[in-house]
Write a protein that holds these residues in place. Structure first.
Motif, PDB file in Angstrom:
ATOM      1  N   ARG A 187     -11.187  24.573 -68.074  1.00 32.72           N
ATOM      2  CA  ARG A 187     -11.993  24.461 -66.928  1.00 32.72           C
ATOM      3  C   ARG A 187     -11.768  25.471 -65.991  1.00 32.72           C
ATOM      4  O   ARG A 187     -12.915  26.102 -65.367  1.00 32.72           O
ATOM      5  CB  ARG A 187     -11.827  23.171 -66.465  1.00 32.72           C
ATOM      6  N   ASP A 188     -10.862  25.366 -65.308  1.00 31.40           N
ATOM      7  CA  ASP A 188     -10.351  26.424 -64.297  1.00 31.40           C
ATOM      8  C   ASP A 188     -10.711  27.772 -64.569  1.00 31.40           C
ATOM      9  O   ASP A 188     -10.956  28.543 -63.776  1.00 31.40           O
ATOM     10  CB  ASP A 188      -8.836  26.192 -63.663  1.00 31.40           C
ATOM     11  N   ALA A 189     -10.436  28.184 -65.744  1.00 27.47           N
ATOM     12  CA  ALA A 189     -10.484  29.781 -66.065  1.00 27.47           C
ATOM     13  C   ALA A 189     -11.952  30.209 -66.188  1.00 27.47           C
ATOM     14  O   ALA A 189     -12.234  31.226 -66.077  1.00 27.47           O
ATOM     15  CB  ALA A 189      -9.584  30.013 -67.231  1.00 27.47           C
ATOM     16  N   GLY A 190     -12.734  29.096 -66.904  1.00 25.01           N
ATOM     17  CA  GLY A 190     -13.964  29.587 -67.527  1.00 25.01           C
ATOM     18  C   GLY A 190     -14.302  30.063 -68.684  1.00 25.01           C
ATOM     19  O   GLY A 190     -13.218  30.377 -69.225  1.00 25.01           O
ATOM     20  N   ALA A 191     -15.408  30.114 -69.042  1.00 22.02           N
ATOM     21  CA  ALA A 191     -15.838  30.491 -70.613  1.00 22.02           C
ATOM     22  C   ALA A 191     -15.364  31.863 -71.076  1.00 22.02           C
ATOM     23  O   ALA A 191     -14.620  31.884 -71.961  1.00 22.02           O
ATOM     24  CB  ALA A 191     -17.172  30.149 -70.926  1.00 22.02           C
ATOM     25  N   GLU A 192     -15.503  32.683 -70.221  1.00 17.96           N
ATOM     26  CA  GLU A 192     -15.164  34.204 -70.553  1.00 17.96           C
ATOM     27  C   GLU A 192     -13.634  34.377 -70.578  1.00 17.96           C
ATOM     28  O   GLU A 192     -13.202  34.946 -71.683  1.00 17.96           O
ATOM     29  CB  GLU A 192     -15.803  35.213 -69.415  1.00 17.96           C
ATOM     30  N   ALA A 193     -13.085  33.628 -69.785  1.00 21.70           N
ATOM     31  CA  ALA A 193     -11.486  33.722 -69.997  1.00 21.70           C
ATOM     32  C   ALA A 193     -11.169  32.835 -71.065  1.00 21.70           C
ATOM     33  O   ALA A 193     -10.073  33.468 -71.694  1.00 21.70           O
ATOM     34  CB  ALA A 193     -10.800  33.109 -68.681  1.00 21.70           C
ATOM     35  N   VAL A 194     -11.621  31.899 -71.439  1.00 14.60           N
ATOM     36  CA  VAL A 194     -11.256  31.113 -72.525  1.00 14.60           C
ATOM     37  C   VAL A 194     -11.217  32.149 -73.810  1.00 14.60           C
ATOM     38  O   VAL A 194     -10.615  32.122 -74.622  1.00 14.60           O
ATOM     39  CB  VAL A 194     -11.884  29.709 -72.658  1.00 14.60           C
ATOM     40  N   GLU A 195     -12.387  32.781 -73.888  1.00 13.27           N
ATOM     41  CA  GLU A 195     -12.753  33.444 -74.954  1.00 13.27           C
ATOM     42  C   GLU A 195     -11.729  34.611 -75.027  1.00 13.27           C
ATOM     43  O   GLU A 195     -11.273  35.103 -76.181  1.00 13.27           O
ATOM     44  CB  GLU A 195     -14.332  34.080 -75.006  1.00 13.27           C
ATOM     45  N   GLY A 196     -11.062  35.213 -73.861  1.00 15.29           N
ATOM     46  CA  GLY A 196     -10.322  36.169 -73.923  1.00 15.29           C
ATOM     47  C   GLY A 196      -9.142  35.881 -74.540  1.00 15.29           C
ATOM     48  O   GLY A 196      -8.234  36.520 -75.010  1.00 15.29           O
ATOM     49  N   PHE A 197      -8.468  34.233 -73.919  1.00 16.47           N
ATOM     50  CA  PHE A 197      -7.384  33.812 -74.203  1.00 16.47           C
ATOM     51  C   PHE A 197      -7.328  33.828 -75.570  1.00 16.47           C
ATOM     52  O   PHE A 197      -6.307  34.183 -76.340  1.00 16.47           O
ATOM     53  CB  PHE A 197      -7.236  32.596 -73.481  1.00 16.47           C
ATOM     54  N   ARG A 198      -8.293  33.389 -76.336  1.00 12.81           N
ATOM     55  CA  ARG A 198      -8.510  33.150 -78.017  1.00 12.81           C
ATOM     56  C   ARG A 198      -8.303  34.548 -78.615  1.00 12.81           C
ATOM     57  O   ARG A 198      -7.378  34.391 -79.372  1.00 12.81           O
ATOM     58  CB  ARG A 198      -9.837  32.562 -78.258  1.00 12.81           C
ATOM     59  N   LYS A 199      -8.683  35.362 -78.038  1.00 10.92           N
ATOM     60  CA  LYS A 199      -8.758  36.723 -78.690  1.00 10.92           C
ATOM     61  C   LYS A 199      -7.322  37.348 -78.581  1.00 10.92           C
ATOM     62  O   LYS A 199      -6.684  37.766 -79.581  1.00 10.92           O
ATOM     63  CB  LYS A 199      -9.794  37.799 -78.090  1.00 10.92           C
ATOM     64  N   VAL A 200      -6.657  36.902 -77.363  1.00 13.53           N
ATOM     65  CA  VAL A 200      -5.275  37.372 -77.239  1.00 13.53           C
ATOM     66  C   VAL A 200      -4.344  36.721 -78.329  1.00 13.53           C
ATOM     67  O   VAL A 200      -3.625  36.939 -78.923  1.00 13.53           O
ATOM     68  CB  VAL A 200      -4.687  37.236 -75.725  1.00 13.53           C
ATOM     69  N   MET A 201      -4.740  35.389 -78.169  1.00 12.78           N
ATOM     70  CA  MET A 201      -3.825  34.419 -79.007  1.00 12.78           C
ATOM     71  C   MET A 201      -3.779  34.854 -80.682  1.00 12.78           C
ATOM     72  O   MET A 201      -2.945  34.846 -81.319  1.00 12.78           O
ATOM     73  CB  MET A 201      -3.986  32.863 -78.940  1.00 12.78           C
ATOM     74  N   LEU A 202      -4.906  34.921 -80.992  1.00 11.58           N
ATOM     75  CA  LEU A 202      -5.462  35.524 -82.266  1.00 11.58           C
ATOM     76  C   LEU A 202      -4.622  36.907 -82.779  1.00 11.58           C
ATOM     77  O   LEU A 202      -4.224  36.942 -83.682  1.00 11.58           O
ATOM     78  CB  LEU A 202      -6.850  35.569 -82.701  1.00 11.58           C
ATOM     79  N   GLY A 203      -4.729  37.665 -81.541  1.00  7.94           N
ATOM     80  CA  GLY A 203      -4.021  38.978 -81.721  1.00  7.94           C
ATOM     81  C   GLY A 203      -2.557  38.790 -81.879  1.00  7.94           C
ATOM     82  O   GLY A 203      -1.854  39.801 -82.600  1.00  7.94           O
ATOM     83  N   LEU A 204      -1.814  37.683 -81.304  1.00 11.56           N
ATOM     84  CA  LEU A 204      -0.619  37.534 -81.486  1.00 11.56           C
ATOM     85  C   LEU A 204       0.010  37.035 -82.643  1.00 11.56           C
ATOM     86  O   LEU A 204       1.219  37.210 -83.174  1.00 11.56           O
ATOM     87  CB  LEU A 204      -0.079  36.477 -80.544  1.00 11.56           C
ATOM     88  N   ILE A 205      -0.830  36.175 -83.453  1.00 13.54           N
ATOM     89  CA  ILE A 205      -0.351  35.653 -84.775  1.00 13.54           C
ATOM     90  C   ILE A 205      -0.669  36.440 -85.853  1.00 13.54           C
ATOM     91  O   ILE A 205      -1.551  37.621 -85.755  1.00 13.54           O
ATOM     92  CB  ILE A 205      -1.189  34.148 -84.981  1.00 13.54           C
ATOM     93  N   ASP A 206       0.089  36.342 -86.875  1.00 12.06           N
ATOM     94  CA  ASP A 206      -0.064  37.004 -88.096  1.00 12.06           C
ATOM     95  C   ASP A 206      -1.387  36.944 -88.903  1.00 12.06           C
ATOM     96  O   ASP A 206      -2.105  35.890 -88.519  1.00 12.06           O
ATOM     97  CB  ASP A 206       1.023  36.635 -89.155  1.00 12.06           C
ATOM     98  N   GLU A 207      -1.944  38.105 -89.219  1.00 13.00           N
ATOM     99  CA  GLU A 207      -3.322  38.455 -89.924  1.00 13.00           C
ATOM    100  C   GLU A 207      -3.619  37.437 -90.965  1.00 13.00           C
ATOM    101  O   GLU A 207      -4.613  36.570 -90.733  1.00 13.00           O
ATOM    102  CB  GLU A 207      -3.339  39.684 -90.349  1.00 13.00           C
ATOM    103  N   ALA A 208      -2.618  36.845 -91.653  1.00 16.20           N
ATOM    104  CA  ALA A 208      -3.079  35.866 -92.883  1.00 16.20           C
ATOM    105  C   ALA A 208      -3.312  34.462 -92.205  1.00 16.20           C
ATOM    106  O   ALA A 208      -4.081  34.007 -92.686  1.00 16.20           O
ATOM    107  CB  ALA A 208      -1.809  35.878 -93.537  1.00 16.20           C
ATOM    108  N   ASP A 209      -2.691  34.176 -90.706  1.00 11.81           N
ATOM    109  CA  ASP A 209      -3.227  32.985 -90.293  1.00 11.81           C
ATOM    110  C   ASP A 209      -4.241  32.833 -89.596  1.00 11.81           C
ATOM    111  O   ASP A 209      -4.932  31.954 -89.267  1.00 11.81           O
ATOM    112  CB  ASP A 209      -1.963  32.525 -89.344  1.00 11.81           C
ATOM    113  N   ARG A 210      -5.033  34.125 -89.156  1.00  9.61           N
ATOM    114  CA  ARG A 210      -6.193  34.166 -88.345  1.00  9.61           C
ATOM    115  C   ARG A 210      -7.438  33.753 -89.106  1.00  9.61           C
ATOM    116  O   ARG A 210      -8.220  32.896 -88.335  1.00  9.61           O
ATOM    117  CB  ARG A 210      -6.438  35.623 -87.993  1.00  9.61           C
TER     118      ARG A 210
END
Length: 165
Positions: free
Chosen positions: A131-154
């Motif tokens: 809520r504090d970060a907003g939709a654009e930041a949440v999308e960015g966070f999701r992309k970063v987290m997906l980038g941190l996990i192994d490709e097989a788990d994405r």
């Protein structure tokens, strides 16, 4: 006309920025797990118990093999934790329908109640931060987290709804 080249080291890839990201992840994880850890301690459980309860709750009827794949722990480690959760009435095991050697896992009412209690504060923490970060930041966070996990788990995280790319 000359080509404009992108700098090889954007500001967010500098050593200090990367280290700060590592530290932020450390502190976020510490604080994210603190309340559930206190609840788990009342039962004599640890984070491995939490992970088992969480993923079995999210995937009722999952096999032990599937759980091992997600958690990436040894059968011996899982056996100890799962045995305790079954013995204390938080999880049930039943044989598979096609393959009776499979053990399908589900939370009991007691397990569901504990999973909700453990997840409630974590959900509230995420909701407030989102809520504090907003939709654009949440999308960015999701992309970063997906980038941190192994490709097989994405593949476990399909695109969802408007705004999810």
């Amino acid at each position: 006309m000359t080509d404009v080249k992108t700098p090889t080291n954007p500001l967010f890839l500098r050593e200090e920025e990367l280290r700060q990201g590592i530290e932020l992840l450390f502190f976020a994880y510490r604080d994210f797990t603190a309340e559930p850890d206190a609840i788990l301690a009342e039962y004599g459980f640890g984070r491995a118990h939490h992970r088992v309860i969480y993923f079995v709750g999210r995937n009722p009827g999952m096999t032990v093999s599937d759980l091992l794949t997600i958690l990436r722990i040894t059968k011996q480690s899982l056996s100890r934790v799962l045995g305790q959760l079954v013995e204390e009435g938080f999880i049930t095991q039943r044989p598979g329908l096609q393959d009776r050697r499979q053990r399908l896992l589900e939370l009991t009412e007691k397990g569901t109640a504990l999973e909700r209690q453990l997840t409630e504060r974590q959900r509230a923490r995420f909701a407030g931060a989102y809520r504090d970060a907003g939709a654009e930041a949440v999308e960015g966070f999701r992309k970063v987290m997906l980038g941190l996990i192994d490709e097989a788990d994405r593949a476990r995280f399909p695109l969802r709804g408007p705004g999810w790319r």
